[in-house]
Design a protein around this motif. Structure first.
Motif, mmCIF file in Angstrom:
data_model
loop_
_atom_site.group_PDB
_atom_site.id
_atom_site.type_symbol
_atom_site.label_atom_id
_atom_site.label_comp_id
_atom_site.label_asym_id
_atom_site.label_seq_id
_atom_site.Cartn_x
_atom_site.Cartn_y
_atom_site.Cartn_z
ATOM 1 N N THR A 27 -95.083 46.386 -17.064
ATOM 2 C CA THR A 27 -93.946 45.640 -16.516
ATOM 3 C C THR A 27 -93.178 46.473 -15.505
ATOM 4 N N ALA A 28 -92.973 47.746 -15.818
ATOM 5 C CA ALA A 28 -92.276 48.625 -14.878
ATOM 6 C C ALA A 28 -93.055 48.754 -13.575
ATOM 7 N N GLN A 29 -94.380 48.842 -13.676
ATOM 8 C CA GLN A 29 -95.206 48.913 -12.462
ATOM 9 C C GLN A 29 -95.094 47.627 -11.659
ATOM 10 N N LEU A 30 -95.123 46.510 -12.342
ATOM 11 C CA LEU A 30 -95.021 45.210 -11.683
ATOM 12 C C LEU A 30 -93.688 45.056 -10.963
ATOM 13 N N MET A 31 -92.618 45.580 -11.561
ATOM 14 C CA MET A 31 -91.290 45.452 -10.982
ATOM 15 C C MET A 31 -90.975 46.552 -9.973
ATOM 16 N N GLY A 32 -91.904 47.497 -9.834
ATOM 17 C CA GLY A 32 -91.760 48.506 -8.794
ATOM 18 C C GLY A 32 -90.877 49.681 -9.143
ATOM 19 N N TYR A 33 -90.627 49.929 -10.446
ATOM 20 C CA TYR A 33 -89.806 51.089 -10.765
ATOM 21 C C TYR A 33 -90.405 51.940 -11.886
ATOM 22 N N CYS A 34 -91.724 51.932 -11.984
ATOM 23 C CA CYS A 34 -92.362 52.820 -12.946
ATOM 24 C C CYS A 34 -92.222 54.259 -12.455
ATOM 25 N N PRO A 35 -91.914 55.201 -13.331
ATOM 26 C CA PRO A 35 -91.811 56.601 -12.896
ATOM 27 C C PRO A 35 -93.063 57.061 -12.154
ATOM 28 N N GLU A 36 -92.869 57.901 -11.153
ATOM 29 C CA GLU A 36 -93.985 58.386 -10.353
ATOM 30 C C GLU A 36 -94.945 59.230 -11.178
ATOM 31 N N LYS A 37 -94.415 59.992 -12.116
ATOM 32 C CA LYS A 37 -95.224 60.889 -12.922
ATOM 33 C C LYS A 37 -95.179 60.463 -14.379
ATOM 34 N N LEU A 38 -96.365 60.280 -14.995
ATOM 35 C CA LEU A 38 -96.474 59.909 -16.395
ATOM 36 C C LEU A 38 -97.285 60.975 -17.130
ATOM 37 N N ILE A 39 -96.775 61.417 -18.261
ATOM 38 C CA ILE A 39 -97.479 62.394 -19.093
ATOM 39 C C ILE A 39 -97.421 61.924 -20.541
ATOM 40 N N LEU A 40 -98.569 61.855 -21.185
ATOM 41 C CA LEU A 40 -98.648 61.497 -22.598
ATOM 42 C C LEU A 40 -99.200 62.688 -23.375
ATOM 43 N N ILE A 41 -98.406 63.193 -24.304
ATOM 44 C CA ILE A 41 -98.864 64.233 -25.223
ATOM 45 C C ILE A 41 -99.084 63.556 -26.562
ATOM 46 N N GLY A 42 -100.355 63.320 -26.881
ATOM 47 C CA GLY A 42 -100.691 62.562 -28.079
ATOM 48 C C GLY A 42 -101.355 63.417 -29.128
ATOM 49 N N CYS A 43 -101.153 63.050 -30.379
ATOM 50 C CA CYS A 43 -101.775 63.754 -31.494
ATOM 51 C C CYS A 43 -102.565 62.759 -32.340
ATOM 52 N N GLN A 44 -103.795 63.131 -32.677
ATOM 53 C CA GLN A 44 -104.619 62.305 -33.545
ATOM 54 C C GLN A 44 -104.038 62.303 -34.965
ATOM 55 N N PRO A 45 -103.697 61.145 -35.505
ATOM 56 C CA PRO A 45 -103.117 61.090 -36.856
ATOM 57 C C PRO A 45 -104.170 61.291 -37.935
ATOM 58 N N GLU A 46 -103.699 61.677 -39.115
ATOM 59 C CA GLU A 46 -104.568 61.751 -40.296
ATOM 60 C C GLU A 46 -104.319 60.573 -41.220
ATOM 61 N N GLU A 47 -103.038 60.225 -41.418
ATOM 62 C CA GLU A 47 -102.687 59.180 -42.378
ATOM 63 C C GLU A 47 -101.633 58.253 -41.795
ATOM 64 N N LEU A 48 -101.908 56.956 -41.874
ATOM 65 C CA LEU A 48 -100.946 55.959 -41.407
ATOM 66 C C LEU A 48 -100.540 54.998 -42.519
ATOM 67 N N GLU A 49 -101.383 54.859 -43.528
ATOM 68 C CA GLU A 49 -101.125 53.892 -44.600
ATOM 69 C C GLU A 49 -100.310 54.518 -45.718
#
Length: 202
Positions: free
Chosen positions: A105-127
């Motif tokens: 939506t931000a991209q569609l509206m023209g104001y998505c941040p220029e730089k995107l960084i995702l630091i993700g961690c693989q989970p072990e337990e969610l339930e």
């Protein structure tokens, strides 16, 4: 000065490793001091309600638990155009699809941040409703913060040891220490539920 960088932790702390992103931004605030150009935010599972926060920044750095299909506790960093794909490639909960929609939506509206960084961690337990981070995931908070600090400094952001006060973080009652210490033992509470959130007779 208006914030130019948004550091966002997303996820649901009530579902064990789903809370990784929120715990990262919480620990970042407790460990480092930033100037007004950086905003730290516990985004929880707010989805499209986060849009206004993206509108005002140039750089978005996100901490999150992401199912990459890797060994639990593995960190993986993706940037820019890859971020939306990884946020929704293998949905773990509603918040991932929601945040993918936020970026789109931000991209569609023209104001998505220029730089995107995702630091993700693989989970072990969610339930594990009402549960805390598993050790293998909790151990990746410090490495994830080190990566974030390195990225921010590369952008010319001053990062000092200290503390950042913010009204955009969780209430003290649900910060990691209070939350996990308050949980009943395994003998007192089923590990797929917690009476604090699933009261008897509800």
């Amino acid at each position: 000065m208006t914030a130019k960088v948004l550091v966002l932790g997303i996820g649901n702390v009530l579902w064990a490793d789903e809370g990784f992103g929120v715990r990262c931004v919480e620990t970042l605030a407790e460990s480092y001091a930033f100037g007004p150009e950086v905003r730290l935010l516990d985004g929880g599972t707010q989805g499209l309600y986060l849009l206004p926060f993206l509108e005002e920044v140039d750089t978005l750095l996100v901490f999150d638990a992401v199912d990459y299909g890797l060994t639990p506790g593995t960190l993986k960093i993706v940037e820019d155009d890859e971020v939306p794909a990884f946020m929704g490639a293998k949905k773990m909960s509603l918040h991932q699809t929601g945040f993918q929609d936020v970026i789109a939506t931000a991209q569609l509206m023209g104001y998505c941040p220029e730089k995107l960084i995702l630091i993700g961690c693989q989970p072990e337990e969610l339930e594990d409703y009402g549960g805390g981070l598993r050790d293998v995931v909790a151990a990746q908070i410090a490495p994830a913060l080190a990566i974030a600090v390195e990225k921010l400094r590369a952008f010319g952001i001053e990062v000092r040891e200290g503390r950042t006060e913010s009204n955009d973080l969780a209430d003290p009652s649900i910060l990691r220490g209070a939350y996990e210490e308050g949980r009943p033992s395994e003998d007192e509470a089923c590990r797929v539920g917690d009476d604090r959130f699933l009261p008897q007779g509800a």
